[in-house]
Design a protein around this motif. Structure first.
Motif, short mmCIF file in Angstrom:
data_model
loop_
_atom_site.label_atom_id
_atom_site.label_comp_id
_atom_site.label_asym_id
_atom_site.label_seq_id
_atom_site.Cartn_x
_atom_site.Cartn_y
_atom_site.Cartn_z
N HIS A 1 0.83 -1.20 0.00
CA HIS A 1 0.00 0.00 0.00
C HIS A 1 0.87 1.25 0.00
O HIS A 1 1.87 1.33 0.71
CB HIS A 1 -0.92 0.03 1.22
CG HIS A 1 -1.76 1.27 1.29
ND1 HIS A 1 -2.82 1.51 0.44
CD2 HIS A 1 -1.69 2.36 2.11
CE1 HIS A 1 -3.36 2.67 0.73
NE2 HIS A 1 -2.69 3.21 1.74
N THR B 1 -2.38 -1.37 -3.67
CA THR B 1 -3.32 -0.25 -3.56
C THR B 1 -2.58 1.06 -3.36
O THR B 1 -1.53 1.11 -2.73
CB THR B 1 -4.31 -0.45 -2.39
OG1 THR B 1 -3.58 -0.59 -1.17
CG2 THR B 1 -5.19 -1.68 -2.61
N SER C 1 -3.69 5.06 -2.25
CA SER C 1 -4.75 5.96 -1.82
C SER C 1 -4.27 7.40 -1.90
O SER C 1 -3.11 7.70 -1.61
CB SER C 1 -5.20 5.64 -0.38
OG SER C 1 -4.12 5.77 0.52
N GLU D 1 -9.05 5.69 -3.97
CA GLU D 1 -8.07 4.60 -3.84
C GLU D 1 -8.07 3.80 -5.13
O GLU D 1 -9.12 3.55 -5.74
CB GLU D 1 -8.42 3.71 -2.65
CG GLU D 1 -7.41 2.59 -2.42
CD GLU D 1 -7.66 1.85 -1.14
OE1 GLU D 1 -7.16 2.30 -0.08
OE2 GLU D 1 -8.38 0.83 -1.18
N GLU E 1 -6.87 0.14 -6.89
CA GLU E 1 -6.47 -1.23 -6.60
C GLU E 1 -6.05 -1.90 -7.90
O GLU E 1 -6.78 -1.88 -8.89
CB GLU E 1 -7.60 -2.02 -5.95
CG GLU E 1 -7.21 -3.46 -5.62
CD GLU E 1 -8.29 -4.22 -4.88
OE1 GLU E 1 -8.23 -5.45 -4.88
OE2 GLU E 1 -9.18 -3.56 -4.30
N ARG F 1 -17.45 3.72 -7.82
CA ARG F 1 -16.20 3.22 -8.35
C ARG F 1 -16.23 3.15 -9.86
O ARG F 1 -17.28 3.31 -10.49
CB ARG F 1 -15.89 1.85 -7.75
CG ARG F 1 -16.93 0.78 -8.07
CD ARG F 1 -16.62 -0.49 -7.29
NE ARG F 1 -16.74 -0.27 -5.85
CZ ARG F 1 -16.18 -1.06 -4.94
NH1 ARG F 1 -15.46 -2.10 -5.33
NH2 ARG F 1 -16.34 -0.82 -3.66
#
Length: 330
Positions: free
Chosen positions: A161, A182, A184, A189, A191, A226
């Motif tokens: 991350h 991921t 952010s 965010e 992925e 999303r």
């Protein structure tokens, strides 16, 4: 002098403001709690304020870090009027007048860079204005940081991350289906399993541009809004939603990786906004009509002043350079 001292004592927290209202409130409480006269009711109000929003405690504790940081102390030592007021013994709490004086000096001198300092304390990697940095991540993925960027990494216990605290980063991610990667930003965010893309965070939105592979972008507002991107697509994320997916010219939008800025038939004002990210000083336009002119170009980012000078010639605007890096177009 006695009259002036009385005026100083009567000054309130409203004399010192920060553009972020939460930081401004934190500063108000910070000064108020150092006047040595707080009672039980004041302390109760302060605890209620802290509990109202997680950011309240974060900003207040961060301000305490700034207050005791080396840049703050060095700034105070460099200013005789502050040194005389602040460096004399005053017990566990500084008098209100001294605290207010310190705040006003730092704000007026442009030294109190609280947001920048708190980001620097969180970041694992930082780039200066106009600089780039290539980083090999623990999993073998590659990260390229653009100008004025800060990131924090979390690669412990199988996690992959990255938190983009400020700026823009391009990532070429090693495929690992068992450990999703991921990133952010402030509002969204990303992925991925294995792909190459860029993420940029701004004051009002994050932007994601996919060069190859496939990514899912979600809004941190609720995790339900999303979008899935295919190569050559882009999306922006605000505090409330994810935008519709749009086509992106990755050769132009990601040209910064080669140290260039590329644009076609774009408003000069938009181009100057982009160039400001790579320039240590300010770029001001005295005539708003200049901002509306459409321009096309391909310029090096290591010579922002030269690019602005050429664009000024194309737009028929006067170019004026002031010592300290200030550029004025009129």
């Amino acid at each position: 002098m006695r009259h002036q001292d009385a005026q100083d004592k009567d000054r309130t927290d409203s004399d010192f403001t920060h553009t972020d209202p939460v930081v401004d409130q934190a500063l108000g409480w910070f000064l108020r709690l150092r006047d040595g006269k707080q009672d039980a009711a004041t302390r109760a109000d302060f605890r209620a304020w802290l509990a109202k929003d997680p950011r309240h405690e974060e900003e207040f504790r961060g301000l305490e870090i700034v207050w005791n940081s080396e840049p703050f102390l060095e700034a105070v030592k460099a200013l005789p009027v502050a040194r005389s007021a602040l460096m004399r013994p005053s017990g566990p709490r500084w008098p209100r007048r001294a605290a207010a004086l310190a705040a006003s000096i730092l704000i007026a001198a442009g030294i109190w860079q609280y947001p920048a300092l708190t980001i620097a304390l969180q970041a694992d990697y930082v780039t200066a204005t106009g600089a780039q940095r290539r980083v090999l991540l623990p999993d073998g993925s590659m990260m390229l940081l653009n100008t004025d960027t800060a990131v924090a990494l979390d690669f412990g216990a199988g996690r992959r991350h990255i938190r983009l605290l400020r700026g823009e980063a391009y990532l070429d991610v090693v495929h690992d289906a068992a450990h999703p990667f991921t990133v952010s930003g402030r509002y969204g965010e990303v992925e991925v399993l294995g792909t190459a893309f860029s993420v940029r965070t701004g004051a009002n939105e994050d932007a994601v541009i996919l060069e190859r592979g496939r990514v899912q972008v979600l809004c941190l507002c609720d995790g339900k809004d999303r979008a899935v991107l295919q190569p050559g697509e882009t999306v922006s994320i605000t505090a409330a939603s994810v935008s519709p997916v749009h086509a992106a010219d990755t050769s132009a939008t990601l040209a910064w990786r080669e140290g260039r800025i590329v644009f076609e038939d774009a408003p000069l004002g938009d181009v100057l906004d982009e160039l400001r990210r790579y320039h240590g000083g300010a770029i001001l336009v005295a005539d708003e009509r200049v901002n509306q002119l459409k321009v096309t170009g391909n310029y090096r980012l290591d010579d922002v002043e030269g690019a602005v000078r050429t664009l000024a010639d194309v737009a028929g605007a006067g170019f004026h350079r002031v010592p300290g890096g200030l550029i004025i177009l009129r």
